[in-house]
Design an enzyme around this catalytic site. Structure first.
Site, PDB file in Angstrom:
ATOM      1  N   TRP A  11     -30.154 -13.291 -17.598  1.00  0.00           N
ATOM      2  CA  TRP A  11     -29.567 -12.236 -18.447  1.00  0.00           C
ATOM      3  C   TRP A  11     -28.160 -12.616 -18.893  1.00  0.00           C
ATOM      4  CZ3 TRP A  11     -33.235  -9.712 -20.403  1.00  0.00           C
ATOM      5  CH2 TRP A  11     -34.320  -9.267 -19.662  1.00  0.00           C
ATOM      6  N   ASP A  39     -22.454  -6.119 -17.304  1.00  0.00           N
ATOM      7  CA  ASP A  39     -23.823  -5.620 -17.342  1.00  0.00           C
ATOM      8  C   ASP A  39     -24.120  -5.101 -15.936  1.00  0.00           C
ATOM      9  OD1 ASP A  39     -26.567  -5.281 -17.384  1.00  0.00           O
ATOM     10  OD2 ASP A  39     -27.006  -7.238 -18.294  1.00  0.00           O
ATOM     11  N   LYS A  47     -33.801   0.910 -14.476  1.00  0.00           N
ATOM     12  CA  LYS A  47     -33.766   0.352 -13.123  1.00  0.00           C
ATOM     13  C   LYS A  47     -33.254   1.360 -12.111  1.00  0.00           C
ATOM     14  CE  LYS A  47     -34.098  -3.951 -15.160  1.00  0.00           C
ATOM     15  NZ  LYS A  47     -33.449  -4.831 -16.103  1.00  0.00           N
TER      16      LYS A  47
END
Ligand SMILES: *Cc1c(COP(=O)(O)O)cnc(C)c1O
Length: 368
Positions: free
Chosen positions: A106, A174, A198
């Site tokens: 990511w 993030d 999540k």
């Protein structure tokens, strides 16, 4: 029967949240309608989005000079919005630079997207050892637009144990897979973002927390829907927001508050992760591929100790299959890294981790 779902996302939601959503499905809060049917401009929905933001501010301790935005497009769209708003320039102007620390798939995607709009500097990476650690983070050139990290690396199971010192350069992170899982000092950051699926709620909502002075820097050609200033000025109602997802996030935040807040979540999460890590330390069949000192509380990968490739594959396939048969699902590792991974976000009960650890011990006893 409900299963224990160890998926990295979308992932489990707290049962009391699902039950309350079910009870309110056709008539939310005496409105005579489902939240799915409500106008996003109605007083009923206004109360929901305001309550959700207030709870988030309270639970995370978000200072008054930060704005909270409920957007769409996932964390992945933030990979583009962040450089577009904070690092892009008008045609003819001198381009900007930003720092990206490469700690996983990511993090790399964020850097690649940023490189389309500015000079993306990558001064540190842990790619040399399959992203199994967090590299030393050098101080940035003070002229950089921001300094980006992935606080918890969902796929490889690492997290930053301490935040990098970035001086006057805004730290951007993030936090998709660790938001609300443990205490976080929001005032250390310029920008935080997280996809909801999540640790917050259903897929479709992306949360952005941004310091006010960073809003309003987008060049004029930036698409309206991708501008932080427009969303901030319109209270996340520039266009129709993901109303139902925002409502569920509100219920999840209510549940976190009732359970004791972020401190209680952190304590539970440490207990859950501790159970798995201490078993992995003793195990003769499995091991953690991640360096001690930077192991995630949320995503815990494990691999067979076995070095023979074919035997490893066989152990992995059998483990994932037998676990699923016992109601412990989605334990396969990421398709790019293999092995196994247990994602144990806030909503995973302690009993779920206890069952998993018990299963691993029985599996090992049968195997070794
Ligand atoms: C899941 C994840 C993403 C991608 O999220 P989308 O909402 O699917 O775009 C990005 N970063 C991290 C850390 C993630 O865990």
């Amino acid at each position: 029967m409900r299963v224990y779902n160890f998926s990295p996302g979308p992932s489990m939601l707290p049962l009391p949240v699902l039950e309350r959503a079910a009870a309110e499905m056709t008539d939310a809060n005496g409105s005579g309608q489902s939240v799915m049917e409500m106008s996003h401009r109605s007083a009923d929905f206004k109360a929901i989005i305001e309550k959700t933001e207030a709870l988030l501010r309270e639970l995370m301790g978000i200072p008054a000079n930060y704005r909270v935005l409920f957007l769409q497009g996932g964390a992945s769209l933030q990979f583009s919005m962040m450089p577009l708003n904070l690092g892009a320039v008008e045609p003819g102007q001198v381009g900007k630079k930003a720092v990206y620390i490469d700690t996983g798939i990511w993090a790399k995607k964020a850097a690649d997207e940023g490189a389309k709009y500015l000079e993306a500097l990558v001064p540190a990476s842990s790619k040399d050892r399959a992203y199994s650690y967090i590299p030393k983070a050098p101080a940035p050139d003070p002229g950089c637009a921001y300094y980006h990290i992935t606080l918890n690396n969902t796929i490889v199971g690492t997290k930053w144990a301490a935040l990098p010192e970035t001086g006057a350069v805004p730290l951007a992170a993030d936090i998709s897979s660790c938001i609300l899982s443990e205490a976080l000092d929001v005032s250390r950051f310029g920008l935080l973002y997280a996809g909801a699926q999540k640790n917050l709620g259903p897929a479709g909502v992306t949360l952005v927390i941004i310091r006010e002075d960073l809003i309003g820097r987008a060049p004029s050609r930036t698409p309206a829907l991708l501008r932080y200033d427009i969303h901030a000025n319109e209270g996340s109602l520039y266009n129709t927001p993901p109303c139902y997802g925002i409502y569920i996030i509100g219920l999840v935040l209510d549940w976190i508050k009732k359970t004791g807040g972020v401190g209680a979540m952190e304590k539970r999460n440490r207990e859950k992760a501790g159970m798995l890590y201490s078993y992995l330390e003793e195990s003769r069949l499995f091991r953690s591929p991640v360096d001690k000192g930077c192991r995630s509380l949320m995503n815990i990968p494990f691999v067979p100790v076995e070095s023979d490739g074919a035997r490893r594959k066989e152990i992995e396939a059998r483990f994932v299959r037998e676990a699923a048969a016992g109601g412990l699902i989605n334990l396969a590792g990421h398709r790019l890294v293999g092995g196994m991974r247990a994602s144990i976000y806030n909503a995973m009960p302690i009993e779920g981790v206890r069952e998993l650890t018990g299963f691993m011990k029985r599996f090992e006893a049968n195997y070794v």
